[in-house]
Design a protein around this motif. Structure first.
Motif, PDB file in Angstrom:
ATOM      1  N   ASP A  63       0.843  -1.206   0.000  1.00  0.00           N
ATOM      2  CA  ASP A  63       0.000   0.000   0.000  1.00  0.00           C
ATOM      3  C   ASP A  63       0.873   1.250   0.000  1.00  0.00           C
ATOM      4  O   ASP A  63       0.530   2.265  -0.613  1.00  0.00           O
ATOM      5  CB  ASP A  63      -0.910   0.046   1.231  1.00  0.00           C
ATOM      6  CG  ASP A  63      -1.999  -1.012   1.176  1.00  0.00           C
ATOM      7  OD1 ASP A  63      -2.121  -1.661   0.111  1.00  0.00           O
ATOM      8  OD2 ASP A  63      -2.712  -1.194   2.179  1.00  0.00           O
ATOM      9  N   TYR A  64       1.982   1.180   0.733  1.00  0.00           N
ATOM     10  CA  TYR A  64       2.904   2.312   0.829  1.00  0.00           C
ATOM     11  C   TYR A  64       4.314   1.856   0.458  1.00  0.00           C
ATOM     12  O   TYR A  64       4.642   0.679   0.596  1.00  0.00           O
ATOM     13  CB  TYR A  64       2.913   2.902   2.240  1.00  0.00           C
ATOM     14  CG  TYR A  64       1.712   3.792   2.533  1.00  0.00           C
ATOM     15  CD1 TYR A  64       1.839   5.175   2.539  1.00  0.00           C
ATOM     16  CD2 TYR A  64       0.461   3.243   2.799  1.00  0.00           C
ATOM     17  CE1 TYR A  64       0.745   5.989   2.805  1.00  0.00           C
ATOM     18  CE2 TYR A  64      -0.638   4.053   3.062  1.00  0.00           C
ATOM     19  CZ  TYR A  64      -0.488   5.438   3.064  1.00  0.00           C
ATOM     20  OH  TYR A  64      -1.567   6.239   3.325  1.00  0.00           O
ATOM     21  N   GLU A  65       5.104   2.796   0.010  1.00  0.00           N
ATOM     22  CA  GLU A  65       6.484   2.519  -0.376  1.00  0.00           C
ATOM     23  C   GLU A  65       7.405   3.498   0.332  1.00  0.00           C
ATOM     24  O   GLU A  65       7.117   4.702   0.356  1.00  0.00           O
ATOM     25  CB  GLU A  65       6.653   2.711  -1.898  1.00  0.00           C
ATOM     26  CG  GLU A  65       5.883   1.704  -2.742  1.00  0.00           C
ATOM     27  CD  GLU A  65       6.493   0.306  -2.692  1.00  0.00           C
ATOM     28  OE1 GLU A  65       7.670   0.185  -2.308  1.00  0.00           O
ATOM     29  OE2 GLU A  65       5.777  -0.654  -3.037  1.00  0.00           O
ATOM     30  N   SER A 170     -10.590  15.005  -2.719  1.00  0.00           N
ATOM     31  CA  SER A 170      -9.647  14.189  -3.506  1.00  0.00           C
ATOM     32  C   SER A 170      -8.306  14.861  -3.759  1.00  0.00           C
ATOM     33  O   SER A 170      -7.694  14.657  -4.813  1.00  0.00           O
ATOM     34  CB  SER A 170     -10.256  13.781  -4.850  1.00  0.00           C
ATOM     35  OG  SER A 170     -11.455  13.109  -4.650  1.00  0.00           O
ATOM     36  N   ARG A 172      -4.348  15.283  -2.895  1.00  0.00           N
ATOM     37  CA  ARG A 172      -3.267  14.475  -2.312  1.00  0.00           C
ATOM     38  C   ARG A 172      -2.732  15.199  -1.081  1.00  0.00           C
ATOM     39  O   ARG A 172      -2.734  16.424  -1.027  1.00  0.00           O
ATOM     40  CB  ARG A 172      -2.146  14.266  -3.330  1.00  0.00           C
ATOM     41  CG  ARG A 172      -2.615  13.627  -4.628  1.00  0.00           C
ATOM     42  CD  ARG A 172      -3.079  12.205  -4.398  1.00  0.00           C
ATOM     43  NE  ARG A 172      -3.522  11.583  -5.633  1.00  0.00           N
ATOM     44  CZ  ARG A 172      -4.699  10.970  -5.783  1.00  0.00           C
ATOM     45  NH1 ARG A 172      -5.575  10.954  -4.779  1.00  0.00           N
ATOM     46  NH2 ARG A 172      -5.011  10.389  -6.913  1.00  0.00           N
ATOM     47  N   ASP A 194      -0.661  10.802   1.853  1.00  0.00           N
ATOM     48  CA  ASP A 194      -0.090  10.262   0.618  1.00  0.00           C
ATOM     49  C   ASP A 194       1.430  10.285   0.657  1.00  0.00           C
ATOM     50  O   ASP A 194       2.078   9.389   0.133  1.00  0.00           O
ATOM     51  CB  ASP A 194      -0.585  11.062  -0.592  1.00  0.00           C
ATOM     52  CG  ASP A 194      -2.053  10.819  -0.874  1.00  0.00           C
ATOM     53  OD1 ASP A 194      -2.377   9.725  -1.379  1.00  0.00           O
ATOM     54  OD2 ASP A 194      -2.881  11.694  -0.550  1.00  0.00           O
ATOM     55  N   ARG A 216       2.120   6.701  -0.547  1.00  0.00           N
ATOM     56  CA  ARG A 216       1.071   5.782  -0.973  1.00  0.00           C
ATOM     57  C   ARG A 216       1.424   5.324  -2.387  1.00  0.00           C
ATOM     58  O   ARG A 216       1.654   6.148  -3.275  1.00  0.00           O
ATOM     59  CB  ARG A 216      -0.284   6.492  -0.984  1.00  0.00           C
ATOM     60  CG  ARG A 216      -1.467   5.534  -1.077  1.00  0.00           C
ATOM     61  CD  ARG A 216      -2.759   6.289  -1.295  1.00  0.00           C
ATOM     62  NE  ARG A 216      -3.131   7.161  -0.193  1.00  0.00           N
ATOM     63  CZ  ARG A 216      -3.794   6.754   0.902  1.00  0.00           C
ATOM     64  NH1 ARG A 216      -4.161   5.500   1.006  1.00  0.00           N
ATOM     65  NH2 ARG A 216      -4.090   7.618   1.848  1.00  0.00           N
ATOM     66  N   ARG A 217       1.494   4.029  -2.567  1.00  0.00           N
ATOM     67  CA  ARG A 217       2.002   3.484  -3.822  1.00  0.00           C
ATOM     68  C   ARG A 217       1.225   3.994  -5.040  1.00  0.00           C
ATOM     69  O   ARG A 217       1.794   4.447  -6.034  1.00  0.00           O
ATOM     70  CB  ARG A 217       1.937   1.953  -3.752  1.00  0.00           C
ATOM     71  CG  ARG A 217       2.538   1.244  -4.911  1.00  0.00           C
ATOM     72  CD  ARG A 217       2.256  -0.256  -4.805  1.00  0.00           C
ATOM     73  NE  ARG A 217       2.511  -0.900  -6.092  1.00  0.00           N
ATOM     74  CZ  ARG A 217       3.679  -1.452  -6.413  1.00  0.00           C
ATOM     75  NH1 ARG A 217       4.666  -1.444  -5.574  1.00  0.00           N
ATOM     76  NH2 ARG A 217       3.847  -1.997  -7.600  1.00  0.00           N
ATOM     77  N   GLU A 218      -0.095   3.927  -4.940  1.00  0.00           N
ATOM     78  CA  GLU A 218      -0.953   4.361  -6.053  1.00  0.00           C
ATOM     79  C   GLU A 218      -0.694   5.816  -6.442  1.00  0.00           C
ATOM     80  O   GLU A 218      -0.673   6.165  -7.612  1.00  0.00           O
ATOM     81  CB  GLU A 218      -2.414   4.296  -5.582  1.00  0.00           C
ATOM     82  CG  GLU A 218      -3.287   3.312  -6.292  1.00  0.00           C
ATOM     83  CD  GLU A 218      -4.674   3.304  -5.649  1.00  0.00           C
ATOM     84  OE1 GLU A 218      -5.355   4.349  -5.720  1.00  0.00           O
ATOM     85  OE2 GLU A 218      -5.030   2.268  -5.064  1.00  0.00           O
ATOM     86  N   THR A 219      -0.527   6.659  -5.416  1.00  0.00           N
ATOM     87  CA  THR A 219      -0.293   8.087  -5.651  1.00  0.00           C
ATOM     88  C   THR A 219       1.066   8.307  -6.301  1.00  0.00           C
ATOM     89  O   THR A 219       1.207   9.093  -7.233  1.00  0.00           O
ATOM     90  CB  THR A 219      -0.360   8.869  -4.320  1.00  0.00           C
ATOM     91  OG1 THR A 219      -1.523   8.457  -3.614  1.00  0.00           O
ATOM     92  CG2 THR A 219      -0.435  10.366  -4.553  1.00  0.00           C
ATOM     93  N   LEU A 221       2.713   6.251  -8.148  1.00  0.00           N
ATOM     94  CA  LEU A 221       2.747   5.741  -9.517  1.00  0.00           C
ATOM     95  C   LEU A 221       2.079   6.684 -10.524  1.00  0.00           C
ATOM     96  O   LEU A 221       2.340   6.605 -11.710  1.00  0.00           O
ATOM     97  CB  LEU A 221       2.097   4.348  -9.577  1.00  0.00           C
ATOM     98  CG  LEU A 221       2.926   3.238  -8.937  1.00  0.00           C
ATOM     99  CD1 LEU A 221       2.169   1.914  -8.940  1.00  0.00           C
ATOM    100  CD2 LEU A 221       4.267   3.075  -9.640  1.00  0.00           C
ATOM    101  N   GLU A 222       1.244   7.600 -10.040  1.00  0.00           N
ATOM    102  CA  GLU A 222       0.577   8.506 -10.991  1.00  0.00           C
ATOM    103  C   GLU A 222       1.444   9.727 -11.336  1.00  0.00           C
ATOM    104  O   GLU A 222       1.009  10.588 -12.088  1.00  0.00           O
ATOM    105  CB  GLU A 222      -0.789   8.947 -10.431  1.00  0.00           C
ATOM    106  CG  GLU A 222      -0.706   9.926  -9.295  1.00  0.00           C
ATOM    107  CD  GLU A 222      -2.012  10.120  -8.515  1.00  0.00           C
ATOM    108  OE1 GLU A 222      -2.953   9.336  -8.680  1.00  0.00           O
ATOM    109  OE2 GLU A 222      -2.049  11.092  -7.737  1.00  0.00           O
TER     110      GLU A 222
END
Ligand SMILES: *Cc1c(COP(=O)(O)O)cnc(C)c1O
Length: 377
Positions: A63-65, A170, A172, A194, A216-219, A221-222
């Motif tokens: 979930d996090y990096e 929404s 970050r 994030d 946050r991994r998803e954040t 990666l964007e």
């Protein structure tokens, strides 16, 4: 821990500062060897550090990096803004001290649009105003940024409440948790963070040399293609660490060895809760002793965190901070100048490898110096 002895174990000057801090003898000893940056053992240590940091942030792996970045804490703050804000992004910066102001300065330098809500250094941010600003600029503000413990004063900002406001639109969420992470229990997911930023030489009690971002991994990666700097490119740094476990450029090997040991010692102390209780005790002994001598804190007690305390200059012609500082320094006790803009203060930190006995030593020395100089707070 034997409270009769200084707990650093290796007695140099005791640092009552916001960092670098007094570290344990064993943390310093961990640096007494050389490792190659491509050494498999070193790569394993870097991996372990990154895993431990994600766990320390209360996050699940995946979930996090954790991204480690060479340099001091500010390098990681700049890495986040320069890498994670899109070209047409806008950051709402919530300020109540010098480190919040530094975030604004970073954005200005990077030519990133900002909306700023600034509050006096002795007050908490106004949540209603933050909510109203986010709603009036909805779609415009892409990121919200705040400092957790504003080290200027020691005030603790309500990161979870601000996080939920950011999440509602929404945006970050970026939190400078430099001087709180590892000692003020919190989790990144529950505060909707994030990007959580901290460094090697604050409450984890390592030595200076690198900082880190728990993203946050998803954040993360964007953010492809958004970086405004090569050295501070957070996504690229992460990709390097993921690809072969290595930093893109020379890693601070000794600081990483020390940090791994510091993480082991943090765990042995009972994690952030255990550390919090030692720091809180340091704080309590300090303010009780300082008040007994007549010193007054800058912040109202209900806003004061236990990381660092700002004390007002005594109103006495015999008071002279430079002299006071030097006389304590001659006794191997290091305090810190103030940073508050609207009042003359000095600061005393409660963090690092110091305990109650060290604080008592400091208090006794302050009383001695006070008598020598002849001022009365
Ligand atoms: C220490 C600190 C920093 C970073 O300072 P550096 O000197 O770059 O390590 C940033 N924010 C806060 C709140 C801090 O306490």
């Amino acid at each position: 821990m034997n409270e009769k002895q200084p707990i650093s174990g290796w007695k140099d000057k005791a640092l009552f500062t916001p960092g670098p801090l007094t570290t344990s003898r064993t943390v310093k000893q961990a640096m007494l060897r050389d490792v190659g940056s491509r050494d498999f053992e070193f790569i394993g240590i870097v991996r372990e550090i990154r895993e431990r940091l994600v766990a320390l942030a209360g996050a699940r792996p995946g979930d996090y990096e954790a991204v480690l970045m060479q340099g001091s804490g500010t390098f990681a703050v700049e890495a986040v803004f320069s890498s994670a804000v899109p070209p047409d992004g806008r950051v709402l910066i919530i300020i109540n001290g010098a480190y919040g102001q530094r975030m604004e300065k970073i954005c200005k330098t990077l030519k990133i649009e900002t909306t700023v809500l600034e509050y006096p250094e002795n007050t908490l941010p106004d949540l209603k105003e933050i909510e109203a600003t986010l709603k009036s600029e909805v779609g415009l503000i892409t990121h919200v940024a705040v400092v957790h413990c504003e080290t200027t004063t020691g005030i603790i900002n309500p990161i979870q409440k601000i996080g939920s406001l950011a999440k509602a639109v929404s945006a970050r969420y970026i939190v400078d948790a430099m001087s709180s992470f590892g000692a003020v229990p919190m989790t990144a997911p529950s505060a909707y963070i994030d990007y959580l930023i901290s460094s090697s030489n604050k409450c984890i009690e390592g030595v200076p040399g690198f900082a880190f971002v728990i993203a946050r991994r998803e954040t993360l990666l964007e953010t492809e293609g958004w970086a405004r700097s090569l050295c501070l490119d957070l996504l690229d740094q992460w990709k390097g660490l993921e690809k072969n476990g290595q930093f893109r450029f020379t890693p601070p090997t000794h600081a990483l060895l020390a940090f791994q040991q510091a993480l082991v010692e943090l765990e042995a102390e009972g994690g952030p809760e255990g550390r919090a209780s030692r720091y809180y005790k340091n704080y309590k002994v300090l303010v009780d002793g300082m008040r007994a001598m007549g010193f007054k804190e800058y912040l109202p007690a209900e806003l004061q965190g236990y990381i660092i305390t700002s004390f007002l200059y005594p109103d006495d012609p015999k008071w002279d901070f430079e002299k006071f500082y030097r006389r304590l320094n001659d006794r191997d006790l290091v305090i810190y100048p103030g940073k508050v803009s609207n009042a003359d203060c000095f600061r005393i930190g409660n963090i690092g490898r110091i305990g109650e006995s060290d604080v008592k030593t400091l208090l006794a020395a302050i009383r001695e110096v006070m008598n020598e100089m002849g001022f009365h707070p």
